[in-house]
Motif scaffolding. Structure first.
Motif, PDB file in Angstrom:
ATOM      1  N   GLY A 159       0.803  -1.170  -0.084  1.00  0.00           N
ATOM      2  CA  GLY A 159       0.136  -0.017  -0.082  1.00  0.00           C
ATOM      3  C   GLY A 159       1.033   1.285  -0.049  1.00  0.00           C
ATOM      4  O   GLY A 159       2.055   1.280  -0.023  1.00  0.00           O
ATOM      5  N   THR A 160       0.223   2.464  -0.127  1.00  0.00           N
ATOM      6  CA  THR A 160       0.846   3.842  -0.052  1.00  0.00           C
ATOM      7  C   THR A 160       0.840   4.413   1.165  1.00  0.00           C
ATOM      8  O   THR A 160       1.435   5.373   1.358  1.00  0.00           O
ATOM      9  N   ALA A 161       0.118   4.168   2.254  1.00  0.00           N
ATOM     10  CA  ALA A 161       0.158   4.418   3.509  1.00  0.00           C
ATOM     11  C   ALA A 161       1.344   4.440   4.507  1.00  0.00           C
ATOM     12  O   ALA A 161       1.809   3.465   4.336  1.00  0.00           O
ATOM     13  N   PHE A 162       1.812   5.155   5.254  1.00  0.00           N
ATOM     14  CA  PHE A 162       2.904   4.962   6.196  1.00  0.00           C
ATOM     15  C   PHE A 162       2.400   5.536   7.590  1.00  0.00           C
ATOM     16  O   PHE A 162       1.539   6.614   7.548  1.00  0.00           O
ATOM     17  N   THR A 163       2.914   5.142   8.445  1.00  0.00           N
ATOM     18  CA  THR A 163       2.592   5.799   9.989  1.00  0.00           C
ATOM     19  C   THR A 163       3.693   6.775  10.304  1.00  0.00           C
ATOM     20  O   THR A 163       4.669   6.503  10.025  1.00  0.00           O
ATOM     21  N   TYR A 164       3.368   7.872  10.636  1.00  0.00           N
ATOM     22  CA  TYR A 164       4.050   8.977  11.087  1.00  0.00           C
ATOM     23  C   TYR A 164       3.893   9.327  12.770  1.00  0.00           C
ATOM     24  O   TYR A 164       2.910   9.512  13.264  1.00  0.00           O
ATOM     25  N   GLN A 165       5.156   9.225  13.261  1.00  0.00           N
ATOM     26  CA  GLN A 165       4.992   9.412  14.665  1.00  0.00           C
ATOM     27  C   GLN A 165       6.049  10.646  15.171  1.00  0.00           C
ATOM     28  O   GLN A 165       7.088  10.550  14.622  1.00  0.00           O
ATOM     29  N   GLY A 166       5.588  11.447  15.875  1.00  0.00           N
ATOM     30  CA  GLY A 166       6.348  12.700  16.311  1.00  0.00           C
ATOM     31  C   GLY A 166       6.326  12.914  17.705  1.00  0.00           C
ATOM     32  O   GLY A 166       5.424  12.482  18.530  1.00  0.00           O
ATOM     33  N   PHE A 167       7.274  13.874  18.308  1.00  0.00           N
ATOM     34  CA  PHE A 167       7.168  14.430  19.507  1.00  0.00           C
ATOM     35  C   PHE A 167       6.962  15.980  19.495  1.00  0.00           C
ATOM     36  O   PHE A 167       7.800  16.431  18.675  1.00  0.00           O
ATOM     37  N   LEU A 168       6.045  16.489  19.907  1.00  0.00           N
ATOM     38  CA  LEU A 168       5.677  17.875  20.032  1.00  0.00           C
ATOM     39  C   LEU A 168       6.062  18.596  21.294  1.00  0.00           C
ATOM     40  O   LEU A 168       5.324  18.059  22.291  1.00  0.00           O
TER      41      LEU A 168
END
Length: 140
Positions: free
Chosen positions: A43-52
């Motif tokens: 598929g073309t989706a990916f999981t993005y995780q960040g720290f704000l």
């Protein structure tokens, strides 16, 4: 694709820092979808995780995000549509979003992610976090 870096933006007296980290995850595929050789499709989706963080403290609450993809670290052309994620929960600075810029966006050319953020449900202007972060290859 993998992202890693530090981003800082100041707007209206609000200082936001985001540390970016992501890993590709297989998503948006129906159970049993198979390629020509019978393997599961990615598929073309990916999981993005960040720290704000806000003023040096991990952010908490809901925040609105915009994610844009470019073919240049400072100028260039936007690739795909802007992905808007409203009222995304941020707990102790950590947030996760599923991003899908569509087929053909990651065809081999370099890409940079630009992130915009504002307090959730504020309706105010987004702060553009700079610099853009390179999207780098990583194994599935």
């Amino acid at each position: 694709m993998g992202l890693r870096g530090n981003v800082t933006a100041a707007a209206s007296g609000l200082l936001l820092t985001i540390v970016l980290a992501t890993r590709v995850a297989s998503q948006e595929m129906a159970p049993g979808d198979r390629g020509e050789a019978g393997e599961a499709l990615v598929g073309t989706a990916f999981t993005y995780q960040g720290f704000l963080t806000q003023l040096g403290t991990p952010a908490t609450g809901t925040w609105d995000f915009e994610f844009l993809l470019f073919d240049d670290p400072a100028a260039g052309a936007q690739q795909g549509a802007t992905i808007t994620v409203g009222d995304l929960a941020v707990a102790a600075g950590v947030f996760t979003a599923s991003l899908d810029f569509g087929a053909g966006i990651f065809g081999g050319g370099a890409r940079w992610l630009e992130v915009h953020v504002r307090p959730g449900a504020s309706g105010g202007a987004y702060s553009v976090l700079v610099p853009r972060q390179p999207v780098t290859p990583s194994p599935m």
